[in-house]
Motif scaffolding. Structure first.
Motif, PDB file in Angstrom:
ATOM      1  N   THR A  89      39.473   0.917  22.611  1.00 25.11           N
ATOM      2  CA  THR A  89      39.560   1.558  24.035  1.00 25.11           C
ATOM      3  C   THR A  89      40.927   1.953  23.996  1.00 25.11           C
ATOM      4  O   THR A  89      41.717   1.100  24.015  1.00 25.11           O
TER       5      THR A  89
ATOM      6  N   VAL B 194      29.081   9.925  26.234  1.00 28.14           N
ATOM      7  CA  VAL B 194      28.462   9.461  27.488  1.00 28.14           C
ATOM      8  C   VAL B 194      30.079   9.445  28.469  1.00 28.14           C
ATOM      9  O   VAL B 194      30.973   8.675  28.250  1.00 28.14           O
TER      10      VAL B 194
ATOM     11  N   THR C 113      35.128   7.254  30.446  1.00 26.40           N
ATOM     12  CA  THR C 113      35.131   6.688  31.787  1.00 26.40           C
ATOM     13  C   THR C 113      36.391   6.835  32.565  1.00 26.40           C
ATOM     14  O   THR C 113      37.355   6.927  31.786  1.00 26.40           O
TER      15      THR C 113
ATOM     16  N   LYS D  21      27.742   5.389  20.243  1.00 26.56           N
ATOM     17  CA  LYS D  21      28.119   6.125  21.610  1.00 26.56           C
ATOM     18  C   LYS D  21      29.704   6.141  21.665  1.00 26.56           C
ATOM     19  O   LYS D  21      30.401   5.068  21.290  1.00 26.56           O
TER      20      LYS D  21
ATOM     21  N   TYR E  26      32.502   6.521  24.880  1.00 26.25           N
ATOM     22  CA  TYR E  26      32.342   6.465  26.251  1.00 26.25           C
ATOM     23  C   TYR E  26      33.646   7.086  26.855  1.00 26.25           C
ATOM     24  O   TYR E  26      34.599   6.643  26.495  1.00 26.25           O
TER      25      TYR E  26
ATOM     26  N   SER F 157      36.332   5.013  25.144  1.00 19.66           N
ATOM     27  CA  SER F 157      35.941   3.663  24.254  1.00 19.66           C
ATOM     28  C   SER F 157      34.732   4.178  23.235  1.00 19.66           C
ATOM     29  O   SER F 157      34.144   5.078  23.559  1.00 19.66           O
ATOM     30  N   ASP F 158      34.942   3.681  22.019  1.00 16.79           N
ATOM     31  CA  ASP F 158      33.968   4.025  20.855  1.00 16.79           C
ATOM     32  C   ASP F 158      33.544   2.471  20.521  1.00 16.79           C
ATOM     33  O   ASP F 158      33.763   1.323  20.954  1.00 16.79           O
ATOM     34  N   GLU F 159      32.387   2.679  19.608  1.00 13.90           N
ATOM     35  CA  GLU F 159      31.735   1.532  19.037  1.00 13.90           C
ATOM     36  C   GLU F 159      31.863   1.302  17.480  1.00 13.90           C
ATOM     37  O   GLU F 159      31.128   1.198  16.744  1.00 13.90           O
TER      38      GLU F 159
ATOM     39  N   GLU G 216      31.414   9.155  32.050  1.00 14.98           N
ATOM     40  CA  GLU G 216      31.166   8.398  33.415  1.00 14.98           C
ATOM     41  C   GLU G 216      32.267   8.635  34.091  1.00 14.98           C
ATOM     42  O   GLU G 216      33.159   7.562  34.359  1.00 14.98           O
TER      43      GLU G 216
END
Length: 331
Positions: A319, A205, A246, A242, A244, A259-261, A207
């Motif tokens: 992150t 993702v 950003t 996901k 991210y 950033s990851d999960e 952003e």
């Protein structure tokens, strides 16, 4: 030693000889009316000069002996033989010089050891994809091109890491600062690693504002972001998660975050994950970990003047942020 002493004081002895000759000329111009006084002045001058040189030679004997001998080790220079202010200051200077020498030698030794350890570890790890490719080729069934491509991508990524690690020693010569569009760079890295995202079933993702640009080295920053993004994917073991990418900007300071999960980094390892060869608890869960990715990323960011920070919690994700100071927001 005597020859060294005479060379050092040659100018002084010449000066004394000229001074005595000048005094004799004055007596000669005066007609040598008092011959005894002239002879007395000449003898006294010679005796005083000889006494001064003799005392100075005795005082500096140990120092001359030290610098005339062939040293058997670097510690030989640490011996304090000086007595005069000049010699004492010279000893202090040599001690400081020795500390500089020790620091440089230790730095070179550490770099050499790091390169050797990394190469040994890399060669060992490269056996795995090569062995997999050999097994696939020996399989009588139809060749699985996707598996071969995956192993080749793994080889290419490892080769890139080796090359970047080698270029760290000549970083300044290989650096070229330019305006880099962060969104475009992130999309390029994700496209190159789309096979990894698909195989892990992790979704990127982005952003990042399309107008965000940063003054940095594109090649080095691409490698750094590539390391951070691939790490985020590799350490996300659950599907449908996901990653991210950003970015934000405040007072000309731009912050880019990945950033990851994933599984997160234990607090005990968080302060050491950027050390060379440190794999930690998470590194033992995957055979691909070399402990060099985050180390090189940290080194590159520091040399480019960017700040890399890591925040993580076990089970919640990680992150990693890169702070670009004094940046423009519009290209």
């Amino acid at each position: 030693m005597l020859r060294l002493f005479l060379k050092e004081h040659a100018a002084f002895m010449v000066f004394q000889a000229v001074l005595v000759a000048f005094i004799m000329i004055l007596y000669w111009l005066d007609g040598f009316r008092n011959m005894d006084t002239a002879i007395y002045s000449f003898v006294i001058s010679i005796l005083l000069t000889s006494a001064f040189l003799g005392a100075r030679c005795i005082k500096r004997y140990r120092y001359y002996r030290k610098i005339s001998e062939t040293p058997v080790s670097m510690e030989h220079m640490l011996q304090k033989e000086g007595r005069s202010p000049e010699q004492i200051q010279n000893d202090l200077y040599l001690h400081k010089l020795y500390k500089v020498y020790q620091y440089e030698v230790q730095a070179l030794y550490a770099a050499q050891s790091r390169h050797l350890q990394f190469m040994n570890q890399w060669v060992h790890q490269m056996k795995t994809p090569i062995s997999v490719i050999q097994l696939l080729l020996q399989n009588p069934d139809e060749l699985d091109k996707n598996s071969v491509s995956e192993e080749i991508e793994r080889l290419k990524a490892s080769l890139d890491t080796v090359l970047m690690n080698a270029r760290l020693d000549t970083f300044e010569q290989d650096m070229q600062i330019e305006k880099v569009n962060l969104q475009s760079l992130a999309r390029e890295i994700i496209t190159e690693n789309k096979r990894l995202f698909i195989s892990k079933q992790v979704y990127p993702v982005i952003e990042v504002d399309e107008n965000f640009v940063a003054a940095t080295d594109r090649k080095w920053m691409k490698f750094v972001l590539g390391q951070l993004i691939t790490n985020a994917v590799k350490y996300t073991f659950e599907k449908d998660k996901k990653v991210y990418i950003t970015a934000s900007c405040h007072n000309s300071h731009m912050n880019l975050s990945i950033s990851d999960e994933g599984i997160g980094i234990p607090s005990t390892d968080l302060a050491r994950v950027t050390k060379a060869f440190f794999t930690g608890e998470n590194g033992r869960k995957t055979a691909e970990s070399t402990g060099m990715g985050l180390y090189i990323a940290k080194e590159v960011c520091e040399r480019l003047g960017h700040e890399l920070t890591i925040e993580s919690a076990v089970g919640q994700g990680t992150t990693i942020s890169i702070l670009f100071s004094n940046q423009d927001t519009v290209s």
